[in-house]
Design a protein around this motif. Sequence first.
Motif, short mmCIF file in Angstrom:
data_model
loop_
_atom_site.label_atom_id
_atom_site.label_comp_id
_atom_site.label_asym_id
_atom_site.label_seq_id
_atom_site.Cartn_x
_atom_site.Cartn_y
_atom_site.Cartn_z
N PRO A 556 -64.90 69.98 -13.68
CA PRO A 556 -64.84 69.31 -14.65
C PRO A 556 -63.83 69.82 -15.62
CG PRO A 556 -67.22 69.74 -14.57
CD PRO A 556 -66.37 70.48 -13.22
N HIS A 557 -63.62 71.19 -15.63
CA HIS A 557 -62.49 72.04 -16.59
C HIS A 557 -61.70 72.88 -15.75
CE1 HIS A 557 -65.26 70.83 -19.94
NE2 HIS A 557 -66.57 71.36 -19.04
N VAL A 558 -60.55 72.62 -15.93
CA VAL A 558 -59.42 73.28 -15.17
C VAL A 558 -58.51 73.71 -16.46
CG1 VAL A 558 -57.58 73.55 -13.50
CG2 VAL A 558 -59.58 72.09 -13.19
N LEU A 559 -58.20 75.06 -16.59
CA LEU A 559 -57.29 75.52 -17.65
C LEU A 559 -56.29 76.41 -17.11
CD1 LEU A 559 -56.49 75.81 -20.81
CD2 LEU A 559 -58.47 77.79 -20.69
N ARG A 576 -50.26 85.25 -16.82
CA ARG A 576 -51.15 83.86 -16.50
C ARG A 576 -52.44 83.71 -16.24
NH1 ARG A 576 -50.09 78.54 -12.37
NH2 ARG A 576 -49.90 80.40 -10.79
N TYR A 577 -53.27 82.98 -17.01
CA TYR A 577 -54.61 82.81 -17.14
C TYR A 577 -54.84 81.61 -16.44
CZ TYR A 577 -59.39 81.64 -17.75
OH TYR A 577 -60.80 81.13 -17.81
N VAL A 578 -55.95 81.64 -15.31
CA VAL A 578 -56.22 80.43 -14.40
C VAL A 578 -57.72 80.47 -14.49
CG1 VAL A 578 -56.21 78.98 -12.28
CG2 VAL A 578 -54.27 80.35 -13.07
N GLY A 579 -58.25 79.48 -14.91
CA GLY A 579 -59.64 79.26 -14.98
C GLY A 579 -60.15 77.73 -14.83
N TYR A 580 -61.17 77.66 -14.00
CA TYR A 580 -61.86 76.32 -13.57
C TYR A 580 -63.22 76.48 -13.56
CZ TYR A 580 -60.37 78.24 -9.06
OH TYR A 580 -60.03 78.85 -7.69
N SER A 581 -64.08 75.36 -13.44
CA SER A 581 -65.24 75.32 -13.33
C SER A 581 -65.84 75.40 -11.91
CB SER A 581 -65.83 73.85 -13.69
OG SER A 581 -65.33 73.45 -15.17
N GLY A 582 -66.81 75.66 -11.50
CA GLY A 582 -67.31 75.73 -10.15
C GLY A 582 -67.67 74.36 -9.67
N ILE A 583 -67.81 74.36 -8.26
CA ILE A 583 -68.13 73.02 -7.86
C ILE A 583 -69.61 72.83 -7.78
CG2 ILE A 583 -65.93 73.34 -6.37
CD1 ILE A 583 -67.72 74.41 -4.05
#
Lengths: 681, 303
Positions: A556-559, A576-583
């Motif tokens: 749902p969230h990718v930043l 750079r920060y990369v963050g995203y929701s789990g599956i």
Amino acid sequence: MRTTPACARLAIALLLSSPAVRAQPATEPAGAEPPPPPVEDVVIRGERSAAGAAPSDSLARTEVRQLPGAFGDPFRAVEAMPGMTPVLTGLPYFYVRGAPPGNVGYVFDGVRVPYLFHFALGPAVVHPALIAKTDLYRGGYPAALGRWAGGVVEATAMPPAERLHGEAQLRVFDAGALVEAPFAEGRGSALAAARYSYTAALFSLLSSDVTLDYRDYQMRVAWSLSDRDTISLLGFGAYDFASQRQTIDPSTRPVGLDPRGTSPYTVDRVLFASEFHRADLRWDRTLPRGGRLRAAATFGFDRTRVEARRAGSDVMTAARLEIVQPLSPEVTVRGGADVVLDHYGGDALGPFADDDDVVRRQRAIFVDRLDFATGARVDAVLALLPRTEVVPGIRFDVYGSQDARAFAVDPRLAARFSVTDRVRIVHAYGLASQPPSLPITLPGITIAGLRGGLQRAVQTSAGVEADLPEDFTASVGVFHNAFYGLNDALGNARIEIIDVERSDSLLDKSRGSAYGLEFGIRRKLTRRVAGILSYTLSRSMRTVGGRRFVSSYDRPHVLNAAVSVDLGRGWRAGARYVGYSGIPMSPATPAFPEQIVGVPPERTPAFHRLDARLEKRWRIGETGWIAVVLEGLNTTLSREVTGYECGTELRLPDRPVTTPTCTERVIGPVSVPSLGVEGGS
Amino acid sequence: MKTRSMRAACFFVSLVGAPACVPPDEAEETGSIEFTFEASARTREGISFDDTEERIAVDFERVVLGFKTMTIGKIGEPDLCAYRGRGAASDVVFDPRKGLVQSFNGIQPADCPDVGIIFGPPGARTTLGEGVSSSDLVELATGRPAHAIVEATATWMLQSSAGTRPRTLAIKLRFDSERTATRFAGCRAAARGVRVLPNARDAVTVRFAAENLFRDAISTSADLRVRPFFEADESGDRDGVVTMAELDDYPLSRIFYGFYQLPDGTRRGSLGDFVRALFRFTIQFRTEEGICVGNEPGSGEEG
């Protein structure tokens, strides 16, 4: 005893491809070409993309260098764009607005390429200095792009240079160089570039049984026949190889089976090998009123070898004709036609080389055959009203494979309305069709016989772009894609990427949809303090056999957030920060009433990583430069949870019931440090 | 593969100064071994009156085995005979009369003399094979864990002055894994183990011969006798159903016919011990003469 082909399966999962046909000149005279539909221009050297391209999505090539974790590769820069949902950290495989990685097409200067990156976390297969710009089309793209049902990444080569120039890189694992020189008083130009990895030598020094190797090359020769006509030959290719040495002892074999005598000998067992080569011969002609014509013929060769003696190859022969002709200041017509013949050869799994069901499925893939695709397309850029630009288009495609035939009509419509000089409303709609594909495509390997019919996507999006003060640009938009006949073994089944080749859903079809919101804001990375922030909020669904569920790779969230600071005296630092929701996770169904299965969390934990980059650059003379670059992907050594291993218990009358627990399956840390020296002039 | 077009492609590649084409794969072609678990003809169709010394017929009504896995290889050479893929359905409870197929593919050509079969009580990850239900699985797992259940009905045609009258006995045998062989090794028929040839599948039949539980000596060629089971019930609760518990209470020393001796040559044990010892000889490999020998429980022998 059991072999563990995970390495090979991972290798199989590590390359992507898709077909493509489109070509545009690298640069256009200002105002010569009316604006294309909305795209994200990730890399541009020289002038900005043609008018109408979203300026907020433009980055100069020098800016791409500053994006931490991209290693200077324009193709890696696209992962920081909204709408890109990673499959696994560090790997260049993405769901684009819900479309699986196999539905994402790659085009280099009008020529389809099977993949853009070398094995695993390797660099791009095209020297960055050769790439003028990279466009990410997430949906509703121009009629010139077709035969994919997902996004398209299109890179355009730099135009021939008018002076001698070159670039070189020397890094821990590889070295690369590009040189270009004009000749015949500027009528001709020749370019050569190559990259060579010395990983094989490094592995050899470590006395490893494993060989890992990659190389790529590009060459171009252009010759101006007249002021209006240019003929050029563009050749490029890439090679990846991983093998394992094995000793065979004939004394362990059935008597008489081994013709090589009785002494032990070694063989190189291929774990993964691939290559592709392209030669594109084109004739470009400038037409009156800024129009242009390109006729081109392409010859290509793709080959993949994977474990268990499987091999697939494709000898591609293609021809295309493209024309762009402004009819008036308000109307420009773009058209084209092409034909592609793919002569696939396949060495399928031997009759007993793997589980019977895997062998059976893969025989639908490794098949000798001649496939074809031919089509025509036309669109028109209409600026009939002030501040308004509408691009209606349509393309027709016919596909053939074995005895199967399919026909697709894909209408497209894009529009841009300038509310003010700084604010624009953008719409893009389109139907996109694609032959059946593997979720992770490999060179020379596709699904034969158009099995299950074409994949189709209805792509819609709308958004607003704004130019803000202080060189900030921003965009926000919403999208909705609907998929039909989709091949998405990753999204349909709870399998991990390394297991995809064995999946029993490899050939299955599904329906699906994806919708969401995309937001991006950036400040030019050439500013002293620059940055980029992109965020995607989305939901991706699948329907198989009447059952509707959240796609296995719904995040749902990718930043993405990157900042780069000029520290002065040639120093520049970035992070750079990369963050995203789990599956999403779901518990397994008990096999029988007395079985109790552990229940995992609803999703795997969110993933976060930090990339960093530090550069010291010196100028040499008027145009020369040299730089030392220290860069790291995932400097935080973050590990990603890819799923859960859940225990089971048996409910027995004579024993107390205990609740089984779930443990995390973790990969990584996938981290890539890089130290290198770059220079050029 | 169409080599001509590929050669042309490679030639072209060399013309444009490309790197070499990927080298050929030197990996060997592989083969397969497929084991099909079945029940012996007598387990399927029953033991006829003519087969037994006392003219007692036996019909097998329930045969359930807790299968764990198979091993193929050569002891001391761990790299040999490794297979590719999932292999086969391991950890499954099944009825050998319905069959169970174990396919091992992607094996490099080799002689694999050491074939083993491992049985065991079911666990939480056990799956159900054809012909069994979860109640079978639970029954094996409950109490003293077991890996085999054999249930049969014996019919003895008794002769008397009034004529012939049948006497039936329900035989319910449950083989716990603590006292019964679980690992069967040394599988051989004409030759030991299996031979893997390239691009070929060796189809091997493995049969569960429940009739061997009724031998009157520790031998697969001994005579079949059912009378001691009737006697054990008579000695027990006389309910027409003989269980392993009743066999355990019936000493071998009370049997004065046949060769009812334990493997150590003594008769210091029960009929239950004797039947459990016979279980070591219930696996036929390839043919009726072929065999996989079960380990002596508690000996720690590996299959």
